[in-house]
Write an enzyme that holds these catalytic residues in place. Sequence first.
Site: not given
Length: 346
Positions: A106, A242, A246, A189
Amino acid sequence: MKRVVVMGAGSWGTALAILLNKNGNKVTLWCFSEEEKKVIEKTRENLSFLPGVLIPNDIEITSDFVEALFNKDIVVIAIPSKFVRDNMENFAPYINSKQIIVNASKGLENDTLLTMSQVISEVVPHCLVSTLSGPSHAEEVAKDIPTACVISSKSKKVAEIVQDTFMTPKFRVYTNPDLIGVELGGALKNVIALAAGIVDGLGFGDNTKAALMTRGMVEITRLGVAMGADFQTFNGLSGIGDLIVTCTSMHSRNRRAGILIGQGKSLEEALKEVKMVVEGVNSATAAYKLSKKYNVEMPIIQEIYKVLFEGKSPKEAVVDLMMRDKKIEHQKEEIHWNHYVSWEKE
């Protein structure tokens, strides 16, 4: 049963290898170094990144990427984003067009501003690439704690093959054709999670974090739409799902690094203490550049960039965010006022 290799034996790569093994696949886990390989083979545990989790004996461990890639159906890339291009250039001669690549990293590439699937596709254009994303801390996936994720690809067939390969009673997988949206949600994110950690480190409360997360998702969505993504993607697992996990979990290395920065430590000190790759730091620069490139208003991204790389005080950044010009919450709301309220004439 698929023959799968997971390239990268960090916490996420190790967790995915265990997941895929439990799902009946023939799994190989590739390590960066021979030393790392020997430790994992001896202990059947990833002591550096995922301690306390047993790695099944039938998962093959190797540090030879030529051997690792040979005769595999699916190649999972679980390498920190800033190392993906260099490693893929090494792997490319040994990857054939019949192999499906699953990007599990990511992040964004700072120089090119490309997503990881775009980087991979540049290096191995003969392969079909997919991306796995969603709320999935390695520590929980490795222990079979239920979650749901999303797989995206330009090919529906590829997405469905990967969905079948990964999906278990404890790991639900959806498909989504919006590859750019899925990847942007997963990368950006992390930057908002850094900001959420800073909020915690400053000693602020739940209200502050809720406001930050909400407005952070507005910024992610705003940029995503400008880049051609479907806004609905950001309401899903690779977006709000997500983001929630997170920004709120101590499993999140991005949040942990943010907490340390909020407590007054420098970026270098925070990264040294976390001891693992903090993807939000790498993605913050790309996110800032993308906001400029697409002329998208992203004040939180701008402030976190200034805190990380320009020495701005976190407290000052919060004040500047709070004291921005007054705004309407939704950009298109002005034209709808008459549907909801009537103004009193004075």
